[in-house]
Motif scaffolding. Structure first.
Motif, PDB file in Angstrom:
ATOM      1  N   SER A  24       0.824  -1.205   0.000  1.00 25.18           N
ATOM      2  CA  SER A  24       0.000   0.000   0.000  1.00 25.18           C
ATOM      3  C   SER A  24       0.859   1.256   0.000  1.00 25.18           C
ATOM      4  N   THR A 147      -0.746  -2.225  -4.370  1.00 22.89           N
ATOM      5  CA  THR A 147      -1.498  -3.448  -4.140  1.00 22.89           C
ATOM      6  C   THR A 147      -2.980  -3.237  -4.355  1.00 22.89           C
ATOM      7  N   VAL A 149      -6.781  -5.544  -3.449  1.00 27.10           N
ATOM      8  CA  VAL A 149      -7.411  -6.735  -2.889  1.00 27.10           C
ATOM      9  C   VAL A 149      -8.360  -7.280  -3.961  1.00 27.10           C
ATOM     10  N   TYR A 163      -4.376  -9.988  -1.186  1.00 29.32           N
ATOM     11  CA  TYR A 163      -3.583  -8.907  -1.762  1.00 29.32           C
ATOM     12  C   TYR A 163      -2.876  -9.412  -3.014  1.00 29.32           C
ATOM     13  N   ASN A 186       3.839  -4.924   4.373  1.00 23.60           N
ATOM     14  CA  ASN A 186       2.673  -4.443   5.106  1.00 23.60           C
ATOM     15  C   ASN A 186       3.082  -4.239   6.557  1.00 23.60           C
ATOM     16  N   PHE A 221      -1.817 -13.250   0.504  1.00 21.05           N
ATOM     17  CA  PHE A 221      -1.063 -12.413  -0.435  1.00 21.05           C
ATOM     18  C   PHE A 221      -0.178 -13.257  -1.332  1.00 21.05           C
TER      19      PHE A 221
END
Length: 251
Positions: A24, A147, A149, A163, A186, A221
Motif C-alpha cells: 500500500s 497493491t 485486494v 492482496y 505491510n 497475499f
C-alpha cells in the motif's frame, strides 16, 4: 548442437537480484529501494516525496522508459541498482503505446481483452532491457508496485480475497515469472482475542507498527523468492541483503 558429458559445467554464481516490491501507499517501498547500493530511479509517478535520489526526469511515455533503460545500458555510469517506480503507473503508458502502434484510440478498442495480450509485447521489451542491465551490467532490479485486494479463484477451496499486485492479470503473471522475488510489504498485525462475557470473544487485528517484508505466499497475499529467505523480515535493505545467499555482486 550436439551435446555430450563434456559439455557439463557448473551453473553461474548468483547474480544481482531481480524483485517486485509491492504494498500500500506510504509503507516505505521507495525508501527501501533508496537504501540499495547506488540506485538510479526511473519514476513513472511523482513518488520520491522528500527523498533525495538520483533519478531521470519523470517518465511520461513508454518510449521515455525504454530510452532511460537504453541509456543505462549503453553509457558509462557507477549505478548498481535500477529502480522502476512504479509498475502500475507504467502500465497505462504501455497501454497507450500499444493502442497507438495498432491505430486504436485505447486498449479497450481491440475487443475481447485482445489489447492486453498485445501489450505483453511491450512489457517483454521492457523486461528484456532490465535483464540486460542485470546480466551484462550486474545491476540489481527493483520494481515497485501498489497493491489491490482481489478475489482469488482457488481450484482447491472456495474463492477468497487476497492482496495482489495492482496490474492486469496477464502482465502481473509475466512479471512474476521474470523476477527472483515477489515481496509483499505491510504492517505486521497480531490477532488479539478479548473476552466480552457470556462465553463470547471478540477477535481484533492490531498493528504493531513494524513494517515487514513477506517472502513466501500465503492465502492472504502473493509472494515468492528463489533464495530460501525467511518467511518475513523487517522492511530494511541491510536486513534483506544480509539474508541473501553470498553473491559476487556485492548487493
Amino acid at each position: 548442437m550436439a551435446l555430450s558429458l563434456a559439455n557439463i559445467g557448473l551453473t553461474q554464481a548468483l547474480k544481482a537480484p531481480r524483485m517486485v516490491l509491492y504494498g500500500s501507499h506510504g509503507l516505505g517501498k521507495t525508501t527501501f529501494a533508496a537504501s540499495a547500493p547506488n540506485p538510479i530511479f526511473l519514476f513513472t509517478e511523482d513518488g520520491a516525496g522528500a527523498l533525495q535520489v538520483n533519478a531521470f526526469p519523470l517518465l511520461t511515455s513508454f518510449l521515455d522508459v525504454i530510452g532511460a533503460l537504453q541509456s543505462l545500458y549503453h553509457e558509462q555510469h557507477q549505478f548498481q541498482t535500477v529502480v522502476l517506480d512504479s509498475l502500475d503507473h507504467l502500465e497505462p503508458l504501455i497501454w497507450s503505446y500499444t493502442a497507438q502502434q495498432h491505430g486504436k484510440s485505447s486498449i479497450e478498442d481491440f475487443g475481447y481483452g485482445k489489447g492486453y495480450g498485445e501489450a505483453l509485447t511491450y512489457w517483454r521489451q521492457c523486461l528484456a532491457w532490465l535483464d540486460a542491465l542485470r546480466n551484462e551490467k550486474n545491476m540489481a532490479i527493483i520494481l515497485i508496485a501498489h497493491t489491490q485486494v482481489k478475489r482469488f479463484d482457488s481450484p482447491e477451496t472456495e474463492p477468497y480475497d487476497r492482496y495482489q499486485i495492482k496490474l492486469h492479470d496477464r502482465a502481473s503473471a509475466l512479471i512474476q515469472e521474470s523476477v527472483d522475488c515477489v515481496l509483499f510489504t505491510n504492517f505486521k498485525t497480531v490477532v488479539k482475542k478479548t473476552d466480552v462475557g457470556f462465553g463470547n470473544e471478540v477477535t481484533r487485528g492490531i498493528t504493531t507498527g513494524q513494517r515487514v517484508l513477506y517472502t513466501q505466499e500465503t492465502p492472504a497475499f502473493l509472494a515468492k523468492n528463489r533464495y530460501g529467505l525467511p518467511p518475513e523480515i523487517p522492511l530494511q535493505w541491510d536486513v534483506f541483503s544480509q539474508a541473501l545467499p553470498h553473491q559476487k555482486s556485492g548487493v
